[in-house]
Write a protein that holds these residues in place. Structure first.
Motif, PDB file in Angstrom:
ATOM      1  N   HIS A 226       1.605   0.270  -7.289  1.00  0.00           N
ATOM      2  CA  HIS A 226       1.495  -0.657  -6.209  1.00  0.00           C
ATOM      3  C   HIS A 226      -0.170  -1.492  -6.280  1.00  0.00           C
ATOM      4  O   HIS A 226      -1.103  -0.766  -6.512  1.00  0.00           O
TER       5      HIS A 226
ATOM      6  N   THR B  74      -2.799  -2.824  -4.943  1.00  0.00           N
ATOM      7  CA  THR B  74      -3.486  -2.711  -3.668  1.00  0.00           C
ATOM      8  C   THR B  74      -4.938  -2.644  -4.075  1.00  0.00           C
ATOM      9  O   THR B  74      -5.513  -2.424  -5.205  1.00  0.00           O
TER      10      THR B  74
ATOM     11  N   GLU C  88      -6.929  -0.194  -3.633  1.00  0.00           N
ATOM     12  CA  GLU C  88      -7.077   1.036  -4.224  1.00  0.00           C
ATOM     13  C   GLU C  88      -6.962   1.152  -5.663  1.00  0.00           C
ATOM     14  O   GLU C  88      -7.599   1.476  -6.387  1.00  0.00           O
ATOM     15  N   THR C  89      -5.515   0.679  -5.964  1.00  0.00           N
ATOM     16  CA  THR C  89      -5.440   0.460  -7.412  1.00  0.00           C
ATOM     17  C   THR C  89      -6.442  -0.450  -8.337  1.00  0.00           C
ATOM     18  O   THR C  89      -6.866  -0.254  -9.316  1.00  0.00           O
TER      19      THR C  89
ATOM     20  N   GLU D 162      -0.432  -1.588   4.321  1.00  0.00           N
ATOM     21  CA  GLU D 162      -1.298  -1.465   2.911  1.00  0.00           C
ATOM     22  C   GLU D 162      -1.280  -0.300   2.188  1.00  0.00           C
ATOM     23  O   GLU D 162      -2.038  -0.073   1.291  1.00  0.00           O
ATOM     24  N   GLY D 163      -0.197   0.580   2.497  1.00  0.00           N
ATOM     25  CA  GLY D 163       0.052   1.857   1.731  1.00  0.00           C
ATOM     26  C   GLY D 163      -1.005   2.982   2.137  1.00  0.00           C
ATOM     27  O   GLY D 163      -1.642   2.634   3.227  1.00  0.00           O
ATOM     28  N   HIS D 164      -1.218   3.892   1.529  1.00  0.00           N
ATOM     29  CA  HIS D 164      -2.106   4.984   1.829  1.00  0.00           C
ATOM     30  C   HIS D 164      -3.426   4.368   1.971  1.00  0.00           C
ATOM     31  O   HIS D 164      -4.043   3.898   1.215  1.00  0.00           O
TER      32      HIS D 164
ATOM     33  N   MET E 119      -6.301   7.810  -1.558  1.00  0.00           N
ATOM     34  CA  MET E 119      -6.007   7.349  -2.960  1.00  0.00           C
ATOM     35  C   MET E 119      -7.263   7.699  -3.886  1.00  0.00           C
ATOM     36  O   MET E 119      -7.054   7.482  -5.075  1.00  0.00           O
TER      37      MET E 119
ATOM     38  N   PHE F  88      -6.186   8.690  -7.547  1.00  0.00           N
ATOM     39  CA  PHE F  88      -6.689   7.850  -8.531  1.00  0.00           C
ATOM     40  C   PHE F  88      -7.859   8.563  -9.340  1.00  0.00           C
ATOM     41  O   PHE F  88      -8.126   8.139 -10.626  1.00  0.00           O
TER      42      PHE F  88
HETATM   43  N1  ADE Z   1       0.921   4.520  -3.017  1.00  0.00           N
HETATM   44  C1  ADE Z   1       1.155   4.666  -1.757  1.00  0.00           C
HETATM   45  N2  ADE Z   1      -0.220   3.977  -1.561  1.00  0.00           N
HETATM   46  C2  ADE Z   1      -0.926   3.660  -2.220  1.00  0.00           C
HETATM   47  C3  ADE Z   1      -2.025   2.320  -2.350  1.00  0.00           C
HETATM   48  N3  ADE Z   1      -2.635   2.359  -1.253  1.00  0.00           N
HETATM   49  N4  ADE Z   1      -2.259   1.961  -3.494  1.00  0.00           N
HETATM   50  C4  ADE Z   1      -1.625   2.401  -4.691  1.00  0.00           C
HETATM   51  N5  ADE Z   1      -0.568   3.228  -4.665  1.00  0.00           N
HETATM   52  C5  ADE Z   1      -0.288   3.467  -3.260  1.00  0.00           C
END
Ligand code: ADE
Length: 425
Positions: free
Chosen positions: A58, A60, A62-63, A352-354, A359, A363
């Motif tokens: 995803h 984001t 965080e990614t 916005e996901g977790h 993360m 990660f």
């Molecule tokens: N999966 C769930 N939340 C996420 C995030 N914030 N970034 C990337 N992958 C996720």
């Protein structure tokens, strides 16, 4: 506007979104101290120098930090989305414009575009794959057998992907090592439970602005994600019902204080339904038929298969968009049902996901799993491998250290006691 260039290797919504994306990436970094340490170490040691890597995650903030760590490590990387509706377009733009990382991801891309991006990822001829849901690995195995010789290994982020990899292994088609990031303690205890718990409710609230207190929320599936969602929904004052197919998880939900019943019974009680099972058609026609007028359904499992939306459309005369990520279906029985996030991951579609803090650990596992695969190239058997306990514990130790929290250490007497069996009552 879509910016497309194979020469520059990117396909993102709009590069002019980059400044806002950069600001948000930097903000997320404040909550990701473990991954930031790994970024610094990787920049010194270059453990992935010369490695072609694709990440299907995803896209984001965080990614973005994972992608930066991998770039610092010397990898020749490329990032694609792991879901058509989860991309943060400003982050995708910033990764290309500010960090020089090739990204192919646009929020709302159709399935054909999504699949084309998977092919572009494989055209990169990866040695390492980071997958979230196993789409790149499954496509490699199905369609690009001739590239398997290039593969050092794959790492998998989520429960759904692990189930797919295990099925591949059982059929004898997973012929390279796959690191099971999902099952690391520093991943699923935190990401699946606290991450999904908070971000799922965040997605529902951002999509609808409803009050959760006093609502009946039905949660399908009591794995780590379901536990988190149930715990947080109760914390917001909702009455929570859990549905399960597994007897142990069913007992666990009962002893955690939730009502447990089959979906066909829960269907007529729920105001909001959340699916987190990883399986298909958990909510289907017989359930829609008995739901209350205005009941809301959403999914926080990896794929958009848990709610049978095709059948819902067939039961309906029409549907209309009533808010962002919110569609109202008008049933022939006179009631209406609200679908959030088109049945895709509600936490990433509407929110916005977790949060970054969880993360950070997920990660960190991904980054260290890549390093481990390269360090052990040619030595690991094909199939799923756990993240080594030393790596898992080190991530936990670094996280606590960053939080300023210290633990006790065993005394010599305690170590001796734990290693002995002679002294009893
Ligand atoms: N999966 C769930 N939340 C996420 C995030 N914030 N970034 C990337 N992958 C996720």
């Amino acid at each position: 506007m879509t910016a497309t260039s194979t020469a520059l290797k990117h396909e993102v919504k709009d590069l002019s979104l980059a400044p806002g994306g950069k600001q948000r990436i930097e903000w997320a970094g404040r909550e990701m101290p473990v991954l930031r340490q790994i970024q610094e170490r990787f920049a010194q040691n270059k453990p992935l120098a010369g490695i072609r890597l694709v990440a299907c995650c995803h896209v984001t903030t965080e990614t973005a930090h994972l992608a930066i760590a991998l770039k610092n490590a010397g990898a020749d990387g490329l990032l694609i989305a792991s879901n058509p509706l989860s991309t943060q377009d400003d982050v995708a733009a910033s990764l290309v414009a500010d960090y020089g990382i090739p990204v192919f991801a646009i929020k709302g891309e159709d399935n054909a575009t999504y699949n084309r991006h998977v092919q572009i990822a494989l055209d990169h001829k990866p040695n390492l794959i980071i997958d979230d849901g196993s789409d790149v690995t499954a496509t490699l195995v199905k369609e690009r057998q001739h590239q398997i010789g290039d593969i050092i290994g794959t790492t998998e982020e989520t429960t759904t992907g692990i189930v797919r990899l295990q099925a591949m292994f059982n059929q004898g088609v997973l012929t390279f090592p796959a690191m099971n990031v999902n099952d690391a303690d520093t991943k699923h205890f935190f990401d699946n439970r606290y991450g999904t718990g908070q971000s799922t409710l965040d997605g529902i609230i951002r999509a609808t602005n409803i009050l959760l207190a006093g609502k009946t929320i039905v949660i399908a599936g009591y794995g780590w994600c379901g536990k988190g969602a149930a715990m947080r929904a109760r914390g917001m004052g909702a009455n929570v019902i859990v549905t399960e197919i597994d007897p142990i998880k069913g007992i666990e939900a009962v002893m955690d204080g939730f009502r447990v019943m089959p979906m066909i019974e829960a269907a007529s009680h729920g105001d909001v339904f959340i699916t987190v099972t990883g399986n298909k058609h958990v909510i289907r026609p017989e359930h829609f038929e008995v739901m209350k007028d205005g009941a809301m359904v959403c999914n926080s499992g990896h794929f958009d298969i848990e709610i049978d939306l095709k059948s819902l459309a067939e039961l309906s005369t029409e549907y209309r968009q009533v808010r962002n990520f919110t569609q109202q279906y008008f049933l022939k029985n006179g009631k209406s049902i609200i679908v959030l996030g088109e049945g895709r991951l509600i936490n990433l579609a509407a929110a916005e996901g977790h949060p970054s803090a969880v993360m950070d650990m997920s990660f960190a596992n991904q980054a260290l799993a890549c390093e481990y695969l390269v360090q052990n190239k040619g030595k690991l058997e094909p199939g799923l491998h756990s993240i080594p306990t030393e790596i898992d514990k080190e991530i936990g130790r670094l996280k606590l250290q960053a939080m300023g929290i210290s633990l006790d250490t065993l005394t010599t007497e305690q170590v001796e006691y734990m290693n002995s069996w002679t002294s009893g009552t």
